[in-house]
Write a protein that holds these residues in place. Structure first.
Motif, PDB file in Angstrom:
ATOM      1  N   GLU A  20       8.066  15.378   3.942  1.00  0.00           N
ATOM      2  CA  GLU A  20       8.479  14.001   3.678  1.00  0.00           C
ATOM      3  C   GLU A  20       7.361  13.280   2.962  1.00  0.00           C
ATOM      4  OE1 GLU A  20      11.586  12.840   7.275  1.00  0.00           O
ATOM      5  OE2 GLU A  20       9.608  11.896   7.182  1.00  0.00           O
ATOM      6  N   PHE A  49      16.464   3.619  -7.029  1.00  0.00           N
ATOM      7  CA  PHE A  49      17.042   2.763  -6.002  1.00  0.00           C
ATOM      8  C   PHE A  49      17.070   1.323  -6.501  1.00  0.00           C
ATOM      9  CE2 PHE A  49      17.445   5.268  -2.162  1.00  0.00           C
ATOM     10  CZ  PHE A  49      16.565   6.328  -2.350  1.00  0.00           C
ATOM     11  N   ASN A  52      18.720  -0.887  -1.243  1.00  0.00           N
ATOM     12  CA  ASN A  52      18.810   0.322  -0.429  1.00  0.00           C
ATOM     13  C   ASN A  52      19.743   1.370  -1.001  1.00  0.00           C
ATOM     14  OD1 ASN A  52      17.040  -0.703   1.464  1.00  0.00           O
ATOM     15  ND2 ASN A  52      18.663  -1.558   2.746  1.00  0.00           N
ATOM     16  N   SER A  53      20.426   1.046  -2.080  1.00  0.00           N
ATOM     17  CA  SER A  53      21.378   2.003  -2.632  1.00  0.00           C
ATOM     18  C   SER A  53      20.771   2.740  -3.818  1.00  0.00           C
ATOM     19  CB  SER A  53      22.668   1.291  -3.052  1.00  0.00           C
ATOM     20  OG  SER A  53      22.408   0.407  -4.104  1.00  0.00           O
ATOM     21  N   LYS A  57      21.155   9.215  -8.968  1.00  0.00           N
ATOM     22  CA  LYS A  57      20.487  10.347  -8.312  1.00  0.00           C
ATOM     23  C   LYS A  57      20.470  11.547  -9.235  1.00  0.00           C
ATOM     24  CE  LYS A  57      22.617   9.079  -3.867  1.00  0.00           C
ATOM     25  NZ  LYS A  57      23.401   9.575  -2.730  1.00  0.00           N
ATOM     26  N   SER A  66      16.327  14.996  -1.153  1.00  0.00           N
ATOM     27  CA  SER A  66      17.063  13.790  -0.795  1.00  0.00           C
ATOM     28  C   SER A  66      16.069  12.646  -0.671  1.00  0.00           C
ATOM     29  CB  SER A  66      17.835  13.975   0.509  1.00  0.00           C
ATOM     30  OG  SER A  66      16.937  14.219   1.582  1.00  0.00           O
ATOM     31  N   GLU A  68      15.797   8.315   0.717  1.00  0.00           N
ATOM     32  CA  GLU A  68      16.417   7.128   1.268  1.00  0.00           C
ATOM     33  C   GLU A  68      15.441   5.963   1.170  1.00  0.00           C
ATOM     34  OE1 GLU A  68      17.403   7.837   5.338  1.00  0.00           O
ATOM     35  OE2 GLU A  68      15.347   7.640   6.029  1.00  0.00           O
ATOM     36  N   ARG A  69      16.025   4.785   1.259  1.00  0.00           N
ATOM     37  CA  ARG A  69      15.233   3.565   1.241  1.00  0.00           C
ATOM     38  C   ARG A  69      15.807   2.626   2.278  1.00  0.00           C
ATOM     39  NH1 ARG A  69      14.267  -0.680  -3.775  1.00  0.00           N
ATOM     40  NH2 ARG A  69      12.346  -1.601  -2.956  1.00  0.00           N
ATOM     41  N   THR A  70      14.949   2.082   3.090  1.00  0.00           N
ATOM     42  CA  THR A  70      15.399   1.218   4.174  1.00  0.00           C
ATOM     43  C   THR A  70      14.786  -0.168   4.037  1.00  0.00           C
ATOM     44  OG1 THR A  70      13.628   2.046   5.587  1.00  0.00           O
ATOM     45  CG2 THR A  70      15.771   3.119   5.778  1.00  0.00           C
ATOM     46  N   SER A  75      10.432   3.794   0.880  1.00  0.00           N
ATOM     47  CA  SER A  75      11.316   4.909   0.538  1.00  0.00           C
ATOM     48  C   SER A  75      10.679   6.217   0.976  1.00  0.00           C
ATOM     49  CB  SER A  75      11.578   4.934  -0.966  1.00  0.00           C
ATOM     50  OG  SER A  75      12.357   6.065  -1.322  1.00  0.00           O
TER      51      SER A  75
END
Lengths: 114, 114
Positions: A20, A49, A52-53, A57, A66, A68-70, A75
Motif C-alpha cells: 500500500e 480522482f 472521492n470518485s 481509471k 486499485s 481509493e480516496r477517502t 489516497s
C-alpha cells in the motif's frame, strides 16, 4: 500541508506480497493523480480522482492495481500480488480542481519487488 | 490520442554552455504546454508553461515558445549552471474526459559539468 507528501519513500517487498502506497495531497486540492515512473519510460498515468470518485481509471495496468480516496484527501494505491515488473517510482500529484492544469507532485515512493 | 516526444538524453554540457532540449507534441485540441523539472531525489516541479500559440514561458533563465505551426515547445537556456543538472519533462494538458489530463514525455536528463 505545505506540499504533497507520500509514504513510504522506499519500499522493498517480495514477489507475491501486497503493498500500500499513501499520498497526502495539498490541503484543498480536489483533484489527485497517480503516475508510475519506470526507468526510461517517462511518467505513466494510472488514475485520476476528483473528490472521492475516480472518473478515469484507464491507466491502471491490471486488476492487481486499485486505489481509493477517502474524505476528499488521502489516497492509497494498492498493488496486490506484486510482480517484479511493478518495480518503479510511484508519483502522486494534486491540483486545485478538474479545470486546473498545474499539478503539484510529491517526492514519490520507490518500490522494489525482489 | 495526445502524445509528447522529447529528445533522448542524457545531455552533457559544460557550465555556461547553451542548452536546447527539443519537444514536439500531438494533440487533438488546443493544449497547454509545460516543462517540468525533477532534481535528484525530489518530485517534479513546474518550470514554465504556455497556454496558447506564440506564448513564451520563462523561469529561472529557461524559456520555451509555443509553436503551433511546428507543434513544438523547445526548452532553451543561454548559460547553464551545475545546479541545472536534473531531468526535464515536456508535457501537455488537454481537456479530455472532462478534466485537464496531462501527458508527459519520457524525460531528458541534463548533466552540467564544471
Amino acid at each position: 500541508g505545505a506540499g504533497v507528501s507520500q509514504s513510504p519513500s522506499n519500499k522493498v517487498t517480495e514477489k507475491g506480497k501486497d503493498v500500500e502506497l499513501r499520498c497526502d495531497p495539498i490541503s484543498g486540492h480536489t483533484a489527485l493523480y497517480w503516475y508510475r515512473q519506470s526507468l526510461g519510460q517517462g511518467l505513466e498515468f494510472l488514475i485520476y480522482f476528483q473528490g472521492n470518485s475516480a472518473p478515469d481509471k484507464s491507466g491502471l495496468p491490471s486488476d492487481r492495481f486499485s486505489a481509493e480516496r477517502t474524505g476528499g484527501s488521502v489516497s492509497t494505491l494498492t498493488i496486490q500480488r506484486t510482480q517484479q515488473e511493478d518495480s518503479a517510482v510511484y508519483l502522486c500529484a494534486s491540483s486545485q480542481g478538474q479545470n486546473s492544469y498545474e499539478q503539484y507532485f510529491g517526492p514519490g515512493t520507490r518500490l522494489t519487488v525482489t | 490520442g495526445d502524445s509528447v516526444t522529447q529528445m533522448e538524453g542524457p545531455v552533457t554540457l559544460s557550465e555556461e554552455a547553451f542548452l536546447t532540449i527539443n519537444c514536439t507534441y500531438t494533440a487533438t485540441g488546443y493544449p497547454s504546454l509545460f516543462w517540468y523539472v525533477q532534481y535528484p531525489g525530489e518530485g517534479l516541479q513546474l518550470l514554465l508553461k504556455a497556454t496558447k500559440a506564440d506564448d513564451k514561458g520563462s523561469n529561472k533563465g529557461f524559456e520555451a515558445t509555443y509553436r503551433k505551426e511546428t507543434t513544438s515547445f523547445h526548452l532553451e537556456k543561454g548559460s547553464v549552471q551545475v545546479s541545472d543538472s536534473a531531468v526535464y519533462f515536456c508535457a501537455l494538458s488537454d481537456r479530455g474526459g472532462g478534466y485537464q489530463k496531462v501527458t508527459f514525455g519520457t524525460g531528458t536528463k541534463l548533466q552540467v559539468i564544471p
